[in-house]
Design an enzyme around this catalytic site. Structure first.
Site, PDB file in Angstrom:
ATOM      1  CB  SER A  28      -0.931  -0.001   1.213  1.00 48.73           C
ATOM      2  OG  SER A  28      -0.196  -0.205   2.416  1.00 48.73           O
ATOM      3  CG  ASN A 115      -4.033  -4.939  12.816  1.00 49.05           C
ATOM      4  OD1 ASN A 115      -3.458  -4.837  11.730  1.00 49.05           O
ATOM      5  ND2 ASN A 115      -4.412  -6.104  13.327  1.00 49.05           N
ATOM      6  CB  THR A 160     -41.654  25.043  -8.805  1.00 49.71           C
ATOM      7  OG1 THR A 160     -42.752  25.467  -9.610  1.00 49.71           O
ATOM      8  CG2 THR A 160     -41.584  25.889  -7.536  1.00 49.71           C
ATOM      9  CG  HIS A 161     -42.437  21.650 -11.658  1.00 50.38           C
ATOM     10  ND1 HIS A 161     -42.712  20.330 -11.398  1.00 50.38           N
ATOM     11  CD2 HIS A 161     -43.162  22.363 -10.754  1.00 50.38           C
ATOM     12  CE1 HIS A 161     -43.578  20.246 -10.402  1.00 50.38           C
ATOM     13  NE2 HIS A 161     -43.860  21.474  -9.980  1.00 50.38           N
ATOM     14  CB  SER A 282     -14.891  26.039 -28.671  1.00 48.87           C
ATOM     15  OG  SER A 282     -14.820  25.250 -29.838  1.00 48.87           O
ATOM     16  CE  LYS A 288     -19.509  26.286 -27.175  1.00 47.98           C
ATOM     17  NZ  LYS A 288     -20.604  25.408 -27.089  1.00 47.98           N
ATOM     18  CD  GLU A 295     -19.476  22.102 -19.244  1.00 47.91           C
ATOM     19  OE1 GLU A 295     -18.775  23.087 -19.563  1.00 47.91           O
ATOM     20  OE2 GLU A 295     -19.753  21.192 -20.027  1.00 47.91           O
ATOM     21  CE1 TYR A 322      -6.319  -3.415   8.750  1.00 50.56           C
ATOM     22  CE2 TYR A 322      -5.400  -5.606   8.446  1.00 50.56           C
ATOM     23  CZ  TYR A 322      -5.548  -4.292   8.024  1.00 50.56           C
ATOM     24  OH  TYR A 322      -4.911  -3.876   6.881  1.00 50.56           O
TER      25      TYR A 322
HETATM   26  N1  ARG Z   1      -1.120  -1.324   5.214  1.00 50.87           N
HETATM   27  C1  ARG Z   1      -2.079  -1.833   6.133  1.00 50.87           C
HETATM   28  C2  ARG Z   1      -3.411  -1.109   5.939  1.00 50.87           C
HETATM   29  O1  ARG Z   1      -3.419  -0.120   5.322  1.00 50.87           O
HETATM   30  C3  ARG Z   1      -1.609  -1.679   7.530  1.00 50.87           C
HETATM   31  C4  ARG Z   1      -2.152  -2.678   8.480  1.00 50.87           C
HETATM   32  C5  ARG Z   1      -1.637  -4.009   8.190  1.00 50.87           C
HETATM   33  N2  ARG Z   1      -1.943  -4.923   9.223  1.00 50.87           N
HETATM   34  C6  ARG Z   1      -1.798  -6.239   9.067  1.00 50.87           C
HETATM   35  N3  ARG Z   1      -2.088  -6.993  10.044  1.00 50.87           N
HETATM   36  N4  ARG Z   1      -1.417  -6.748   7.918  1.00 50.87           N
HETATM   37  O2  ARG Z   1      -4.439  -1.553   6.388  1.00 50.87           O
END
Ligand code: ARG
Length: 463
Positions: A28, A115, A160-161, A282, A288, A295, A322
């Site tokens: 991650s 965790n 309205t509408h 444009s 334009k 948007e 977790y």
């Molecule tokens: N990178 C993990 C997350 O974002 C961190 C926690 C990982 N914990 C574990 N027990 N693998 O959730």
């Protein structure tokens, strides 16, 4: 000894390192490096607590806390090499700390787990975002208040509408959005108050046997208190969902306003001129001027609400505590936060720059028999007619004007009296759009006096 390729943080029981695909799906770091500052703040608070409770020596804690500051400055300077093999921000920071200070770094993870660490980091990150959104909403509301004050008595059609209904004031229309963004502000503040509890020290899921001081770390990180249940502390992502929920509703409000600006700036409406700064041209049609910012703001709700739905689906059905599924929380929140901030800033800029075309607004306000309700009210008030009957008589007058191809004030008194004999000339007093709006003095109504009172009230509330 373990194989050199197995993970240095948790590889004790592994003979070999992960498959490349495993590493790719597991890591991650590519996105959670955005939480580096929060991760280091959490670790510094934890280190100080470990020393205060005698779990580690003071000198180890000092080494850890100073080393963590060095890591932070390396990251901020862009000198840090993030490693995918080290999975996430937590292990990247800890590994670098070990390079810098050696053995004491290995004591930092005492009495905690990734965790509770990730739950703490992410709460800190979301809390910062709630504060940033709070500021951005206030800036937008101030911009709307400037428009509302300038145009408290500019008349425009109310719809309205999307059909002309009754004349309203420009200020009243702007203040409707102040109310909406004001509710967004209160949602952001509610969410902040509710989420401000600290998961740190919940450890993996069950708490720890070390004599940690959770009040101390909670306080050091600006939380009101520690989370009361360790299972809940590591598995709760309500704070992220509440952020996304509040962001979705806010983005929906922005989208509605953006849609109005798209319509109002069109050649058919010509209610507002948007500034060049928030428009584009444009490449083929030289005449334009496109309301692209509006948007794009209109579209942002799609991805922001998408993030809300996505995280809700990730969380549903997860058993306590977790699960790795929860690693999928961050990208959604990061993307939603970035885009909400962009949309709020763009809307603020557009509102500050936009110029109401008051002549067009006023002309449109009077078209489409917009004062028919005022006429019916006059019949009730002056002739003591029941409203239902007044509605009917007014309908007949509208039909007559329509057949003649004119507006209500253009009918002569004789023509009016052909429909109802007791009508007198004073009826013309209520048919002008300015009279119409000025008469709507009920609390929250569109009268300029009411609008100015609401502007004053909000100015005081916002400070
Ligand atoms: N990178 C993990 C997350 O974002 C961190 C926690 C990982 N914990 C574990 N027990 N693998 O959730």
């Amino acid at each position: 000894m373990t194989d050199k390729t197995s993970n240095q943080m948790w590889g004790g029981r592994f003979a070999a390192g992960p498959d490349a695909i495993m590493e790719a799906i597991n890591a991650s770091i590519s996105f959670d490096k955005r939480m580096a500052a929060q991760d280091i703040a959490g670790s510094r608070a934890h280190a100080a607590m470990l020393a205060a409770t005698g779990i580690v020596s003071d000198s180890d804690a000092v080494a850890m806390r100073e080393g963590l500051l060095t890591v932070l400055s390396e990251i901020e300077a862009g000198e840090f090499t993030f490693s995918t093999a080290l999975e996430d921000i937590h292990m990247n920071v800890e590994a670098r700390l070990k390079d810098l200070i050696g053995a004491p770094a290995g004591r930092l993870h005492t009495g905690r787990s990734r965790n509770d660490q990730v739950a703490t980091d992410f709460r800190l990150w979301v809390r910062d975002q709630l504060d940033a959104v709070d500021q951005a909403l206030q800036a937008l509301m101030h911009a709307l208040l400037v428009q509302a004050e300038a145009g408290s008595d500019w008349v425009m059609p109310g719809f309205t509408h999307l059909q002309t209904a009754q004349p309203v004031t420009w200020g009243h229309h702007m203040m409707a959005y102040v109310e909406m963004f004001g509710r967004d502000l209160s949602r952001v503040r509610d969410a902040r108050a509710r989420m401000n509890e600290c998961p740190l020290g919940a450890a993996a899921l069950a708490g720890t046997s070390f004599p940690i001081d959770r009040e101390m770390t909670a306080k050091a990180l600006g939380f009101d208190r520690p989370c009361a249940n360790s299972l809940d502390a590591v598995s709760d992502r309500d704070f992220a969902l509440e952020f996304l929920g509040a962001a979705s509703i806010c983005a929906m409000h922005l989208s509605r306003f953006a849609e109005e600006l798209v319509i109002w700036s069109s050649a058919q409406f010509r209610f507002v001129a948007l500034s060049d700064r928030f428009s584009t041209g444009s490449s083929i049609m030289p005449q334009k001027k496109n309301p692209d910012a509006a948007e794009l703001i209109r579209a942002k709700v799609g991805r922001i609400f998408g993030a809300n739905v996505a995280l809700m689906m990730v969380m549903k059905g997860l058993p306590l505590a977790y699960s790795k599924d929860m690693q999928e929380d961050k990208e959604q929140v990061f993307d939603a936060a970035d885009n909400l901030m962009l949309a709020l800033a763009a809307m603020e800029g557009m509102v500050r720059d936009m110029a109401a075309r008051t002549d067009n607004l006023e002309a449109a306000a009077g078209s489409g028999f917009s004062t028919a309700t005022d006429l019916a009210d006059w019949l009730v008030r002056v002739l003591d007619m029941p409203f239902r009957e007044a509605h009917h008589v007014t309908g007949a007058l509208v039909a007559k004007a329509e057949a003649k191809g004119c507006d209500l004030p253009d009918l002569s008194l004789t023509e009016m009296q052909e429909v109802h004999g007791e009508i007198t000339a004073s009826i013309y007093d209520v048919l002008g759009v300015h009279n119409s709006v000025a008469s709507r003095v009920s609390y929250g109504g569109t009268a300029p006096s009411q609008v100015r009172a609401q502007v004053a009230r909000w100015k005081e509330r916002l400070g």
